[in-house]
Design a protein around this motif. Structure first.
Motif, PDB file in Angstrom:
ATOM      1  N   GLU A   1      -3.768 -22.624   0.882  1.00 26.08           N
ATOM      2  CA  GLU A   1      -2.720 -22.504   1.640  1.00 26.08           C
ATOM      3  C   GLU A   1      -3.270 -23.109   3.071  1.00 26.08           C
ATOM      4  OE1 GLU A   1      -0.810 -19.032   1.265  1.00 26.08           O
ATOM      5  OE2 GLU A   1       0.697 -19.557   2.641  1.00 26.08           O
ATOM      6  N   LEU A   2      -2.465 -23.948   3.698  1.00 28.97           N
ATOM      7  CA  LEU A   2      -2.796 -24.376   4.877  1.00 28.97           C
ATOM      8  C   LEU A   2      -1.730 -24.063   6.067  1.00 28.97           C
ATOM      9  CD1 LEU A   2      -4.349 -27.983   4.800  1.00 28.97           C
ATOM     10  CD2 LEU A   2      -5.400 -25.874   6.058  1.00 28.97           C
ATOM     11  N   PRO A   3      -1.454 -22.666   6.470  1.00 28.78           N
ATOM     12  CA  PRO A   3      -0.183 -22.406   7.282  1.00 28.78           C
ATOM     13  C   PRO A   3      -0.627 -23.174   8.500  1.00 28.78           C
ATOM     14  CG  PRO A   3      -1.365 -20.461   6.784  1.00 28.78           C
ATOM     15  CD  PRO A   3      -2.276 -21.562   6.163  1.00 28.78           C
ATOM     16  N   LEU A   4       0.383 -23.500   9.215  1.00 30.99           N
ATOM     17  CA  LEU A   4       0.244 -24.361  10.515  1.00 30.99           C
ATOM     18  C   LEU A   4       0.515 -23.284  11.685  1.00 30.99           C
ATOM     19  CD1 LEU A   4       2.169 -27.694  10.303  1.00 30.99           C
ATOM     20  CD2 LEU A   4      -0.209 -27.176  10.102  1.00 30.99           C
ATOM     21  N   GLY A   5      -0.225 -22.834  12.455  1.00 33.84           N
ATOM     22  CA  GLY A   5      -0.194 -21.753  13.576  1.00 33.84           C
ATOM     23  C   GLY A   5      -0.405 -20.495  12.786  1.00 33.84           C
TER      24      GLY A   5
ATOM     25  N   ASN B   1       2.854 -16.655   8.748  1.00 34.92           N
ATOM     26  CA  ASN B   1       3.758 -15.433   8.268  1.00 34.92           C
ATOM     27  C   ASN B   1       3.385 -14.668   7.197  1.00 34.92           C
ATOM     28  OD1 ASN B   1       5.556 -16.357  10.325  1.00 34.92           O
ATOM     29  ND2 ASN B   1       6.109 -18.190   8.868  1.00 34.92           N
ATOM     30  N   ASN B   2       2.627 -15.147   6.265  1.00 36.21           N
ATOM     31  CA  ASN B   2       2.433 -14.438   5.168  1.00 36.21           C
ATOM     32  C   ASN B   2       1.153 -13.636   5.347  1.00 36.21           C
ATOM     33  OD1 ASN B   2       3.876 -17.549   4.074  1.00 36.21           O
ATOM     34  ND2 ASN B   2       4.667 -15.438   3.380  1.00 36.21           N
ATOM     35  N   LEU B   3       1.112 -12.545   4.159  1.00 33.02           N
ATOM     36  CA  LEU B   3       0.104 -11.508   4.258  1.00 33.02           C
ATOM     37  C   LEU B   3      -1.231 -12.197   4.058  1.00 33.02           C
ATOM     38  CD1 LEU B   3      -0.700  -8.550   4.274  1.00 33.02           C
ATOM     39  CD2 LEU B   3      -0.107  -8.636   1.874  1.00 33.02           C
ATOM     40  N   VAL B   4      -1.390 -12.600   3.060  1.00 30.58           N
ATOM     41  CA  VAL B   4      -2.792 -13.109   2.538  1.00 30.58           C
ATOM     42  C   VAL B   4      -3.296 -14.100   3.407  1.00 30.58           C
ATOM     43  CG1 VAL B   4      -4.286 -14.064   0.730  1.00 30.58           C
ATOM     44  CG2 VAL B   4      -2.438 -12.438  -0.040  1.00 30.58           C
ATOM     45  N   PRO B   5      -2.916 -15.166   3.922  1.00 27.89           N
ATOM     46  CA  PRO B   5      -3.564 -16.196   4.972  1.00 27.89           C
ATOM     47  C   PRO B   5      -3.748 -15.376   6.277  1.00 27.89           C
ATOM     48  CG  PRO B   5      -1.442 -16.975   4.248  1.00 27.89           C
ATOM     49  CD  PRO B   5      -1.631 -15.928   3.357  1.00 27.89           C
TER      50      PRO B   5
ATOM     51  N   PHE C   1       9.694 -29.689  -4.468  1.00 28.42           N
ATOM     52  CA  PHE C   1       9.164 -28.560  -3.562  1.00 28.42           C
ATOM     53  C   PHE C   1       9.694 -28.718  -2.226  1.00 28.42           C
ATOM     54  CE2 PHE C   1       5.479 -28.871  -6.858  1.00 28.42           C
ATOM     55  CZ  PHE C   1       5.584 -27.597  -7.422  1.00 28.42           C
ATOM     56  N   ALA C   2       9.977 -30.000  -1.985  1.00 23.51           N
ATOM     57  CA  ALA C   2      10.055 -30.273  -0.266  1.00 23.51           C
ATOM     58  C   ALA C   2      11.094 -29.598   0.084  1.00 23.51           C
ATOM     59  CB  ALA C   2      10.137 -31.770  -0.113  1.00 23.51           C
ATOM     60  N   ALA C   3      10.712 -28.527   1.211  1.00 19.77           N
ATOM     61  CA  ALA C   3      11.864 -27.836   1.811  1.00 19.77           C
ATOM     62  C   ALA C   3      11.408 -27.192   3.068  1.00 19.77           C
ATOM     63  CB  ALA C   3      12.479 -26.932   0.987  1.00 19.77           C
ATOM     64  N   PHE C   4      12.047 -26.668   4.025  1.00 17.77           N
ATOM     65  CA  PHE C   4      11.613 -25.999   5.041  1.00 17.77           C
ATOM     66  C   PHE C   4      11.523 -24.266   4.550  1.00 17.77           C
ATOM     67  CE2 PHE C   4      13.467 -29.073   8.200  1.00 17.77           C
ATOM     68  CZ  PHE C   4      12.323 -29.708   8.279  1.00 17.77           C
ATOM     69  N   LYS C   5      10.392 -23.459   4.735  1.00 21.67           N
ATOM     70  CA  LYS C   5      10.449 -22.283   4.285  1.00 21.67           C
ATOM     71  C   LYS C   5      10.355 -21.210   5.139  1.00 21.67           C
ATOM     72  CE  LYS C   5       5.624 -22.563   3.201  1.00 21.67           C
ATOM     73  NZ  LYS C   5       4.532 -22.358   2.524  1.00 21.67           N
ATOM     74  N   ALA C   6      10.244 -21.310   6.467  1.00 12.17           N
ATOM     75  CA  ALA C   6       9.819 -20.273   7.434  1.00 12.17           C
ATOM     76  C   ALA C   6      11.202 -19.498   7.688  1.00 12.17           C
ATOM     77  CB  ALA C   6       9.395 -20.840   8.853  1.00 12.17           C
ATOM     78  N   VAL C   7      11.072 -18.296   7.140  1.00  8.89           N
ATOM     79  CA  VAL C   7      12.424 -17.041   7.112  1.00  8.89           C
ATOM     80  C   VAL C   7      12.749 -17.188   8.569  1.00  8.89           C
ATOM     81  CG1 VAL C   7      13.246 -15.072   6.509  1.00  8.89           C
ATOM     82  CG2 VAL C   7      11.534 -16.061   5.117  1.00  8.89           C
ATOM     83  N   GLY C   8      11.696 -16.728   9.476  1.00  7.61           N
ATOM     84  CA  GLY C   8      12.091 -16.549  10.996  1.00  7.61           C
ATOM     85  C   GLY C   8      12.807 -17.470  11.679  1.00  7.61           C
ATOM     86  N   GLU C   9      12.096 -18.927  11.521  1.00  8.80           N
ATOM     87  CA  GLU C   9      12.564 -20.071  12.116  1.00  8.80           C
ATOM     88  C   GLU C   9      14.013 -20.387  11.655  1.00  8.80           C
ATOM     89  OE1 GLU C   9      10.628 -24.391  12.930  1.00  8.80           O
ATOM     90  OE2 GLU C   9      11.107 -23.914  10.855  1.00  8.80           O
ATOM     91  N   SER C  10      14.055 -20.160  10.273  1.00 16.80           N
ATOM     92  CA  SER C  10      15.571 -20.313   9.765  1.00 16.80           C
ATOM     93  C   SER C  10      16.650 -19.616  10.528  1.00 16.80           C
ATOM     94  CB  SER C  10      15.570 -20.192   8.374  1.00 16.80           C
ATOM     95  OG  SER C  10      15.875 -18.935   7.911  1.00 16.80           O
TER      96      SER C  10
ATOM     97  N   LYS D   1      -6.240  -8.928  14.703  1.00 17.36           N
ATOM     98  CA  LYS D   1      -6.038  -7.846  13.624  1.00 17.36           C
ATOM     99  C   LYS D   1      -4.625  -7.875  13.098  1.00 17.36           C
ATOM    100  CE  LYS D   1      -5.973  -4.042  16.740  1.00 17.36           C
ATOM    101  NZ  LYS D   1      -5.384  -3.080  17.364  1.00 17.36           N
ATOM    102  N   LEU D   2      -4.797  -7.428  11.921  1.00 17.89           N
ATOM    103  CA  LEU D   2      -3.536  -7.639  10.754  1.00 17.89           C
ATOM    104  C   LEU D   2      -2.666  -6.213  11.414  1.00 17.89           C
ATOM    105  CD1 LEU D   2      -2.337  -8.885   8.293  1.00 17.89           C
ATOM    106  CD2 LEU D   2      -3.459  -6.652   7.129  1.00 17.89           C
ATOM    107  N   THR D   3      -1.182  -6.561  11.338  1.00 16.51           N
ATOM    108  CA  THR D   3      -0.471  -5.446  11.405  1.00 16.51           C
ATOM    109  C   THR D   3       0.173  -5.368  10.166  1.00 16.51           C
ATOM    110  OG1 THR D   3       0.040  -6.008  13.913  1.00 16.51           O
ATOM    111  CG2 THR D   3       1.483  -4.624  12.592  1.00 16.51           C
ATOM    112  N   VAL D   4       0.010  -3.910   9.376  1.00 20.42           N
ATOM    113  CA  VAL D   4       0.713  -3.643   8.241  1.00 20.42           C
ATOM    114  C   VAL D   4       2.121  -3.388   8.804  1.00 20.42           C
ATOM    115  CG1 VAL D   4       0.982  -1.904   6.269  1.00 20.42           C
ATOM    116  CG2 VAL D   4      -1.088  -2.967   7.243  1.00 20.42           C
ATOM    117  N   PHE D   5       3.106  -4.176   8.289  1.00 13.76           N
ATOM    118  CA  PHE D   5       4.390  -3.895   8.843  1.00 13.76           C
ATOM    119  C   PHE D   5       5.213  -2.664   7.939  1.00 13.76           C
ATOM    120  CE2 PHE D   5       4.370  -8.735   9.409  1.00 13.76           C
ATOM    121  CZ  PHE D   5       3.896  -8.564  10.684  1.00 13.76           C
ATOM    122  N   GLY D   6       4.878  -1.413   8.635  1.00 11.68           N
ATOM    123  CA  GLY D   6       5.475  -0.138   8.141  1.00 11.68           C
ATOM    124  C   GLY D   6       4.720   0.662   6.904  1.00 11.68           C
ATOM    125  N   ASN D   7       4.642   1.942   7.185  1.00 10.37           N
ATOM    126  CA  ASN D   7       3.963   2.626   6.088  1.00 10.37           C
ATOM    127  C   ASN D   7       4.977   3.805   5.676  1.00 10.37           C
ATOM    128  OD1 ASN D   7       3.394   4.051   8.218  1.00 10.37           O
ATOM    129  ND2 ASN D   7       1.571   4.706   7.526  1.00 10.37           N
TER     130      ASN D   7
END
Ligand code: UFG
Length: 339
Positions: free
Chosen positions: A192-196, A199-203, A81-90, A215-221
């Motif tokens: 799930e324990l996101p740091l900071g 990025n993901n919807l449910v957390p 499993f071990a890997a970096f996974k933040a799309v934006g940071e990548s 507040k949550l922003t829905v990215f586009g409708n």
């Protein structure tokens, strides 16, 4: 007892897979550098399992450490499993992603070979499909150019595994292409324990309901979907964990020199607004959200064909979206306002 090494075993999917492995009679051993996880996960696991799991702290691209771990344990297999996974940071730090995610796989494969450990389950992602033309997306669908360096590391790692098996080695390997993991262990002891800022919807939803985010922003409708918001295949993390157990069992029955890959999703797509409505129904709260602009790089809609994994591995999801949201919310409430 059959020992399985879980790299990144203190992370979100890794920790839930540790529970599923113990339930199936395996003895998981964790290696994690805690770069994107917290040691409190280990006590959560202890609460669920009633015992401590052995773990090593460090990088799995540290070949000296990895050799020591393999020398001290007789592993039947490995789940990586071990890997970096933040799309934006990548997109900002591509070399960090390429070196960490690819080096660790290469070093792991070399170490496994040196110690005669054949079986590997690799964490891949539905990101390899990009926006598929035909839905649901099956494993035969050609992969597309990756949207991010993170996504590209998953494609490259899949290619490495395919080529490695083609070279005639005696390993047996499965890549699992995860759709969107959500939920938590039903006990609320791990999740799930996101740091900071997540990025993901449910957390993001559960932290907003808890008052941590305003507040949550829905990215586009304005997407071409039932209500205009994006569609994803949200899979309960315990179902995803179970897919790893089934993959290991299947590998152990294969002849040497084996590679295959499977989608792990529910086969259902839900829009962002449906996820929010489900959350409001389960929590009996009104979520503070608004519609904002599209997020660059987002896929409009994707959900899995689960035919192959159901037929070949005999796996199917047991949890509904309601179950996932209930367990995520239960976990967030146990965490309280901690971030
Ligand atoms: N979304 C919002 N608001 C938010 C967060 C997300 O509206 O604050 C929306 C997104 O636009 C998307 C959906 O919720 O439509 C799901 O977004 P996530 O970020 O939770 O998940 P993604 O499907 O975008 O990303 C996931 C994994 C990535 C992987 C990607 C590729 O988290 O690691 O799938 O398929 F690369």
């Amino acid at each position: 007892m059959k020992k399985i090494l879980i790299t990144g075993g203190a992370g979100y999917i890794g920790s839930h897979t540790a529970v599923a492995l113990v339930d199936a009679g395996f003895e998981p051993v964790i290696i994690d550098n805690f770069s994107n996880s917290d040691k409190s996960v280990l006590s959560g696991l202890k609460h669920i399992l009633g015992k401590d799991l052995s773990y090593y702290e460090g990088d799995c691209n540290d070949s000296t450490l990895l050799n020591k771990v393999f020398s001290e344990n007789d592993f039947q297999g490995v789940i990586h499993f071990a890997a970096f996974k933040a799309v934006g940071e990548s997109t900002q730090l591509p070399l960090k992603y390429y070196s960490n995610n690819i080096d660790s796989l290469l070093i792991l494969l070399e170490t496994m070979a040196a110690h005669g450990v054949k079986d590997l389950v690799f964490s891949s992602s539905c990101t390899v499909y990009g926006q598929p033309d035909v839905l649901p997306v099956s494993e035969d669908t050609p992969r597309q150019e990756a949207e991010s360096p993170y996504g590209n590391t998953k494609k490259i790692c899949e290619d490495i595994l395919r080529d490695y098996i083609k070279s005639g080695v005696n390993s047996r390997i499965i890549s699992l292409r995860y759709f969107n993991p959500v939920g938590a262990h039903p006990s609320g002891e791990i999740g799930e324990l996101p740091l900071g800022v997540p990025n993901n919807l449910v957390p993001f939803i559960t932290q907003t309901a808890m008052g941590i985010r305003e507040k949550l922003t829905v990215f586009g409708n304005d997407y071409n979907t039932a209500d205009g918001s994006c569609v994803r295949d949200y899979i309960h993390v315990m179902d995803l964990a179970d897919a790893h157990v089934k993959a290991l069992a299947y590998l152990s029955q294969q002849k040497d020199n084996f590679y295959d890959l499977f989608n792990v999703g529910t086969g259902n797509g839900n829009t962002v607004l449906e996820v929010i409505q489900t959350f409001e129904k389960i929590s009996q709260l009104a979520l503070n959200y608004h519609i904002g602009p599209r997020r660059p790089g987002d896929i409009e809609k994707v959900w899995a064909s689960t035919e192959k994994i159901q037929k070949v591995l005999g796996w199917k999801p047991k949890y509904s979206l309601e179950d996932s949201i209930r367990d995520s919310w239960n976990w967030q409430q146990k965490l309280g306002e901690k971030v």
